[in-house]
Design a protein around this motif. Sequence first.
Motif, PDB file in Angstrom:
ATOM      1  N   GLU A 187       3.501 -16.105   1.428  1.00 18.04           N
ATOM      2  CA  GLU A 187       3.964 -16.635   2.706  1.00 18.04           C
ATOM      3  C   GLU A 187       3.043 -16.134   3.814  1.00 18.04           C
ATOM      4  O   GLU A 187       2.848 -14.933   3.964  1.00 18.04           O
ATOM      5  N   LYS A 188       2.476 -17.066   4.556  1.00 18.63           N
ATOM      6  CA  LYS A 188       1.589 -16.708   5.669  1.00 18.63           C
ATOM      7  C   LYS A 188       2.447 -16.367   6.880  1.00 18.63           C
ATOM      8  O   LYS A 188       3.306 -17.161   7.286  1.00 18.63           O
ATOM      9  N   VAL A 189       2.214 -15.184   7.463  1.00 18.20           N
ATOM     10  CA  VAL A 189       3.002 -14.742   8.619  1.00 18.20           C
ATOM     11  C   VAL A 189       2.072 -14.122   9.660  1.00 18.20           C
ATOM     12  O   VAL A 189       0.926 -13.788   9.376  1.00 18.20           O
ATOM     13  N   GLU A 190       2.587 -13.946  10.843  1.00 17.39           N
ATOM     14  CA  GLU A 190       1.883 -13.198  11.874  1.00 17.39           C
ATOM     15  C   GLU A 190       2.169 -11.712  11.679  1.00 17.39           C
ATOM     16  O   GLU A 190       3.147 -11.323  11.037  1.00 17.39           O
ATOM     17  N   LEU A 191       1.309 -10.880  12.257  1.00 16.33           N
ATOM     18  CA  LEU A 191       1.468  -9.436  12.090  1.00 16.33           C
ATOM     19  C   LEU A 191       2.818  -8.966  12.615  1.00 16.33           C
ATOM     20  O   LEU A 191       3.477  -8.102  12.010  1.00 16.33           O
ATOM     21  N   GLU A 192       3.267  -9.547  13.743  1.00 22.23           N
ATOM     22  CA  GLU A 192       4.540  -9.148  14.354  1.00 22.23           C
ATOM     23  C   GLU A 192       5.704  -9.388  13.399  1.00 22.23           C
ATOM     24  O   GLU A 192       6.716  -8.687  13.445  1.00 22.23           O
ATOM     25  N   GLU A 193       5.567 -10.392  12.525  1.00 25.54           N
ATOM     26  CA  GLU A 193       6.626 -10.685  11.559  1.00 25.54           C
ATOM     27  C   GLU A 193       6.508  -9.823  10.314  1.00 25.54           C
ATOM     28  O   GLU A 193       7.511  -9.415   9.713  1.00 25.54           O
ATOM     29  N   LEU A 194       5.269  -9.526   9.934  1.00 28.11           N
ATOM     30  CA  LEU A 194       5.045  -8.721   8.722  1.00 28.11           C
ATOM     31  C   LEU A 194       5.598  -7.304   8.869  1.00 28.11           C
ATOM     32  O   LEU A 194       6.231  -6.771   7.940  1.00 28.11           O
ATOM     33  N   LEU A 195       5.376  -6.696  10.016  1.00 29.16           N
ATOM     34  CA  LEU A 195       5.700  -5.277  10.196  1.00 29.16           C
ATOM     35  C   LEU A 195       7.159  -4.951   9.905  1.00 29.16           C
ATOM     36  O   LEU A 195       7.439  -4.017   9.132  1.00 29.16           O
ATOM     37  N   PRO A 196       8.153  -5.671  10.448  1.00 28.45           N
ATOM     38  CA  PRO A 196       9.547  -5.293  10.199  1.00 28.45           C
ATOM     39  C   PRO A 196      10.103  -5.771   8.857  1.00 28.45           C
ATOM     40  O   PRO A 196      11.179  -5.338   8.454  1.00 28.45           O
ATOM     41  N   ARG A 197       9.356  -6.645   8.158  1.00 26.21           N
ATOM     42  CA  ARG A 197       9.879  -7.210   6.899  1.00 26.21           C
ATOM     43  C   ARG A 197       9.395  -6.489   5.657  1.00 26.21           C
ATOM     44  O   ARG A 197      10.062  -6.505   4.622  1.00 26.21           O
TER      45      ARG A 197
END
Length: 531
Positions: A187-197
């Motif tokens: 799943e391609k995500v932005e860094l802001e989304e990756l960090l808390p997940r």
Amino acid sequence: MAPKVLVSDKLSETAVQIFRDRGIDVDFMPDLGKDKDKLAEIIGNYDGLAIRSATKVTPSLLEKADRLKVVGRAGIGTDNVDKDAASKKGVIVMNTPFGNMITTAEHAIAMMFAVARQLPEASASTHAGKWEKSKFMGVELTGKTLGVIGAGNIGGIVCDRARGLKMKVIAYDPFLSEEKAEKMGVEKVELEELLPRADFITLHVPLTDQTRNILSRENLEKTKKGVRVINCARGGLVDEEALADLLKSGHVAGAGFDVFSEEPAKENPLFNLPNVVCTPHLGASTTEAQENVALQVAEQMSNYLIDGAVENALNMPSMTAEEAKVMGPWVALSSHLGAFIGQMTDEPVKAINILYDGVVAEMNLAALNCSVIAGIMKKSNPDVNLVSAPVVAKERGIQISTTNQDKSGAFEGYIKVTVVTEKRERSVAGTVFSDGKPRFIQIKGINVDAEVGPHMLYTTNEDVPGIIGTLGGILGQAGANIANFTLGRASAGGEAIALLYLDEAPNDAALKALADTGKFRQIKPLVFDVV
């Protein structure tokens, strides 16, 4: 004379033999890289330098490397090579980014297991005769979310291995397309989304101004409580001090680091913290990887020195051996066009515009651009080459632009170069005929058909009778034999040009005699590097 290569670090005998098998004269001195004075003393004798990490290619070393054309680093990191100095010197810097991809990816996966199950601490405890089974409660990788920062070559392999471990993989990479992510099963995500997940975060990006401190204190504080951080890429990507604080507070559950902001790392905020696994930059340290990168660098350097192929270069466009064969005549043409316009231009160049039409528009335009720029620059800097020319142009503030278009004229393909100065624009176009020989086909908008020779004479005049006789008579009296004679004119009675291919350069007396006739507006002897 055969090219000569120095191997100054430890490469395998098999790699050294590759140079010999390709007809390259090679000196294998695996400990020389540690002796910078001795290396500087002999580097001027070599066309190529094959290294690992011990040899330091500094500006002072490059100053003495008058013959050097290529430096090949067996490995991905080139921190020990001053690439700016090499570019200015005209030396290609190559690395081997693919030889240790699997090894580095496997090390990251191993780090994840080690941190998840606290293996080093558990091993040390057991060796000490303790049986602290309840102390080392681990977590499974299965079902966890892995956040991959950088999904390129190595990161892509990590994604694949992690999916095999039944992890959910999310990836942040500005260059990753949705289509590629879907094909990779991530799943391609932005860094802001990756960090808390992410339950685990692993980094696989180079150290650049954009990626430096990508896991800053601010970003680390945005991560999920209990996250585990793995860095087998480059030191400086993570704020190590901030990570140490978050490990102590319990926000971060563990970390695995193979690289550090300062290496060799004698001390570091992460050292001696619980559930932090540290290794001394072992990402590429397997027998297979070390052999692979050694063989790869020998092949790449040989391909360049023998065939002109440029592979995995860090300071100029790459061009495979197959491309080099097909593009060879077009590279020569682009160099000749640059040389023509460079010799015709006396004032400072502000901009260079290059048009590619037809078959040539589908080729490696970056390499052709370098050839054009080098041709133009040679008049003011004879030592410039395909590597250093773009650097010199940039330093002089010259704007470079390119246009490519579908076949629009009588030729299957052609290149047109236009130079802009404060006073004027000047253009020349050329093509490659079926015999593989470059031709000039247009000068100043006037159509011509001129074969390129080492010595040429360019003249402009008003279109009047007797010009051919004047040129032939004066050059004949001076003993200058004409191999090819091309004429062109804008219109009857208008501006006309002549381009003569001579067996030898016209002497000063002949040039003066032509000028004294008063018939020519411009008389310019030209020199081209024709093999």
